[in-house]
Design a protein around this motif. Sequence first.
Motif, PDB file in Angstrom:
ATOM      1  N   LEU A  73      30.088  50.717  39.950  1.00 10.66           N
ATOM      2  CA  LEU A  73      30.930  51.623  39.155  1.00 10.66           C
ATOM      3  C   LEU A  73      30.902  51.269  37.667  1.00 10.66           C
ATOM      4  N   SER A 115      45.302  57.450  37.105  1.00  8.48           N
ATOM      5  CA  SER A 115      45.428  58.760  37.762  1.00  8.48           C
ATOM      6  C   SER A 115      46.158  59.789  36.902  1.00  8.48           C
ATOM      7  N   ARG A 124      38.820  58.442  35.911  1.00  9.74           N
ATOM      8  CA  ARG A 124      38.401  58.757  37.285  1.00  9.74           C
ATOM      9  C   ARG A 124      37.750  57.547  37.951  1.00  9.74           C
ATOM     10  N   SER A 127      40.500  54.865  38.560  1.00  5.47           N
ATOM     11  CA  SER A 127      41.409  55.302  39.618  1.00  5.47           C
ATOM     12  C   SER A 127      40.735  55.159  40.977  1.00  5.47           C
ATOM     13  N   ASP A 128      39.486  55.578  41.070  1.00  7.17           N
ATOM     14  CA  ASP A 128      38.743  55.446  42.317  1.00  7.17           C
ATOM     15  C   ASP A 128      38.601  53.974  42.692  1.00  7.17           C
ATOM     16  N   ARG A 132      41.791  53.470  45.291  1.00  7.64           N
ATOM     17  CA  ARG A 132      41.230  53.905  46.553  1.00  7.64           C
ATOM     18  C   ARG A 132      40.306  52.849  47.166  1.00  7.64           C
ATOM     19  N   GLN A 133      39.220  52.566  46.499  1.00 10.18           N
ATOM     20  CA  GLN A 133      38.220  51.696  47.109  1.00 10.18           C
ATOM     21  C   GLN A 133      38.683  50.242  47.240  1.00 10.18           C
TER      22      GLN A 133
END
Length: 187
Positions: A73, A115, A124, A127-128, A132-133
């Motif tokens: 990322l 977010s 983005r 936030s991911d 999330r991950q």
Amino acid sequence: MIKKLGLVNPNDDVDFFRVSSTKYILELSKKSNLVIFYADEIWDGKQTESHYFKSFKLKPNQAAEIGLLIDSLNILPIPSDKFIEDWSQGFDGITYVIEWKKDNQYSFKRYWTPSATINLQEARVLSDFADRQLDNIIDYQVKKKLFEKEIPFYSWRYNGAIITKAISDMKAFRQYKRKKRKQLKDQ
């Protein structure tokens, strides 16, 4: 706090990657790979000097997966939010701090609630990564429940909120109350 939690000090000769937020502190290094949850006791409407911490060691495959995620990322080059045009700022939400040290380079970057600025590419990605991950890799929900079960306080600040435990044993609560009054009186 770094010493109390046994985290790598940026002045030490140890490379590390760390994500801190109100949710947890995650640290990857040759010294340790772990995630730490923490709560500050609230008594009589005030924060006391009592804290509760619980560390969970990450499995080698979890640490490796996080390392690959950071690289894939491209997290490290993302500038702190104050250097990203149109990044939103606010008073509530979750602020993430990402620190890393490699050889003689040290970086400390802050991101207020990615977010909330989801229209920006950097937001983005962050936030991911964080919401999330990373939570998925470390089994956040499972560890959070284990931690919350063990918090020894009747009221505490954790994850940006003040939480009060339901009192099911009045005798134990009265003993705890006496103990807290004595502690506060002796301070």
